[in-house]
Design a protein around this motif. Sequence first.
Motif, PDB file in Angstrom:
ATOM      1  N   LYS A 137       0.843  -1.206   0.000  1.00 10.82           N
ATOM      2  CA  LYS A 137       0.000   0.000   0.000  1.00 10.82           C
ATOM      3  C   LYS A 137       0.872   1.247   0.000  1.00 10.82           C
ATOM      4  O   LYS A 137       1.950   1.247   0.596  1.00 10.82           O
ATOM      5  CB  LYS A 137      -0.900   0.024   1.241  1.00 10.82           C
ATOM      6  N   TYR A 138       0.396   2.289  -0.651  1.00  4.84           N
ATOM      7  CA  TYR A 138       1.119   3.561  -0.650  1.00  4.84           C
ATOM      8  C   TYR A 138       0.124   4.718  -0.552  1.00  4.84           C
ATOM      9  O   TYR A 138      -1.072   4.532  -0.749  1.00  4.84           O
ATOM     10  CB  TYR A 138       1.991   3.698  -1.916  1.00  4.84           C
ATOM     11  N   VAL A 139       0.660   5.894  -0.220  1.00  3.68           N
ATOM     12  CA  VAL A 139      -0.176   7.107  -0.140  1.00  3.68           C
ATOM     13  C   VAL A 139       0.469   8.179  -1.020  1.00  3.68           C
ATOM     14  O   VAL A 139       1.614   8.046  -1.429  1.00  3.68           O
ATOM     15  CB  VAL A 139      -0.300   7.625   1.318  1.00  3.68           C
ATOM     16  N   TYR A 140      -0.285   9.232  -1.310  1.00  4.32           N
ATOM     17  CA  TYR A 140       0.268  10.310  -2.142  1.00  4.32           C
ATOM     18  C   TYR A 140       1.101  11.260  -1.289  1.00  4.32           C
ATOM     19  O   TYR A 140       0.775  11.525  -0.132  1.00  4.32           O
ATOM     20  CB  TYR A 140      -0.851  11.053  -2.876  1.00  4.32           C
ATOM     21  N   VAL A 145      -1.464  13.847   1.938  1.00  4.85           N
ATOM     22  CA  VAL A 145      -2.093  12.935   2.904  1.00  4.85           C
ATOM     23  C   VAL A 145      -2.175  13.590   4.295  1.00  4.85           C
ATOM     24  O   VAL A 145      -3.164  13.430   5.005  1.00  4.85           O
ATOM     25  CB  VAL A 145      -1.371  11.561   2.938  1.00  4.85           C
ATOM     26  N   SER A 207      -5.824  14.410  -3.386  1.00  2.00           N
ATOM     27  CA  SER A 207      -4.413  14.146  -3.702  1.00  2.00           C
ATOM     28  C   SER A 207      -3.630  15.411  -4.046  1.00  2.00           C
ATOM     29  O   SER A 207      -2.548  15.341  -4.621  1.00  2.00           O
ATOM     30  CB  SER A 207      -4.320  13.139  -4.851  1.00  2.00           C
ATOM     31  N   MET A 229       2.991   3.532   2.647  1.00  2.00           N
ATOM     32  CA  MET A 229       2.111   3.764   3.795  1.00  2.00           C
ATOM     33  C   MET A 229       2.801   3.344   5.100  1.00  2.00           C
ATOM     34  O   MET A 229       2.622   3.964   6.143  1.00  2.00           O
ATOM     35  CB  MET A 229       0.801   2.994   3.624  1.00  2.00           C
ATOM     36  N   LYS A 232       4.989   6.153   6.361  1.00  2.00           N
ATOM     37  CA  LYS A 232       4.140   7.268   6.794  1.00  2.00           C
ATOM     38  C   LYS A 232       3.529   6.962   8.166  1.00  2.00           C
ATOM     39  O   LYS A 232       3.530   7.811   9.061  1.00  2.00           O
ATOM     40  CB  LYS A 232       3.047   7.498   5.748  1.00  2.00           C
TER      41      LYS A 232
END
Length: 267
Positions: A137-140, A145, A207, A229, A232
């Motif tokens: 999983k990843y986030v922007y 975020v 985003s 993620m 983070k």
Amino acid sequence: EQEEKMLKDMVEKVAKSGCNVLFCQKGIDDVAQHYLSKKGITAARRVKKSDMEKLVRATGARIVTTLDDLSEKDLGKAGLVEERKIAGEQMIFVEKCNNAKSVTILVRAGTQHVVDEAERAVVDAIGAVSSAIEEGKYVYGGGSVEMELAMYLRKYAVEVGGREQLAITAFAEAMEIIPKTLAESCGMDAIDTLVELRTKHEKQGKSLGVDVYTAKLADMKANKVIEPMKIKKQAIQSASEVTEMLLRIDDIIAGKGKPSMPPGGAG
């Protein structure tokens, strides 16, 4: 003559296995080098143990301790083995390996300090990629975020109310430090940037973040600015734990500072 015959026999064993590139951890006699060359076998001597292990993972070969054990099944595969001169140093490149399990990244720069910085950046990048693959999983990035989390925290603070509302709002403000710092780093007005980001995140611009290259707000999804993620979550968790620890210490010191009542009441 006997010594020469023994060396020739050893080379014959190498050639018989079908090997055409040989890496040796110790030295290779000059006579042996000559015979290997005549058989069309490229040989490299005094190769570091760590490099030998990386070559094994890259080519699928096996390290043999005696030539009597050498056979075709011990050989690895590489499309190209070539010696090249890099900054005045001769280096052997082993390339085009099938399903290589290890690679070498060559980092070059004008000074040692710049090399160290580049190496640190490469190590960080590899760590980030492996974390993203591990968790899946990843986030922007670009502070998008953090801005979104701050927005949800402010809404939650109003629902909770009371003194707790102040603590939740302070947490939300702490989250906004990331986009604020990014804005300051690229010469943008930090306050204007935060206000604009808040407004746009309220209007479903989830985003949207700070583009440090153009010094403007941009869609991090479109720009493919992503962060794992796992990293983070770890950063937020670590920061929260440090804050809790500081507050706990503060409470203990504040508690000890109160004067105690003498026995038998006030004098």
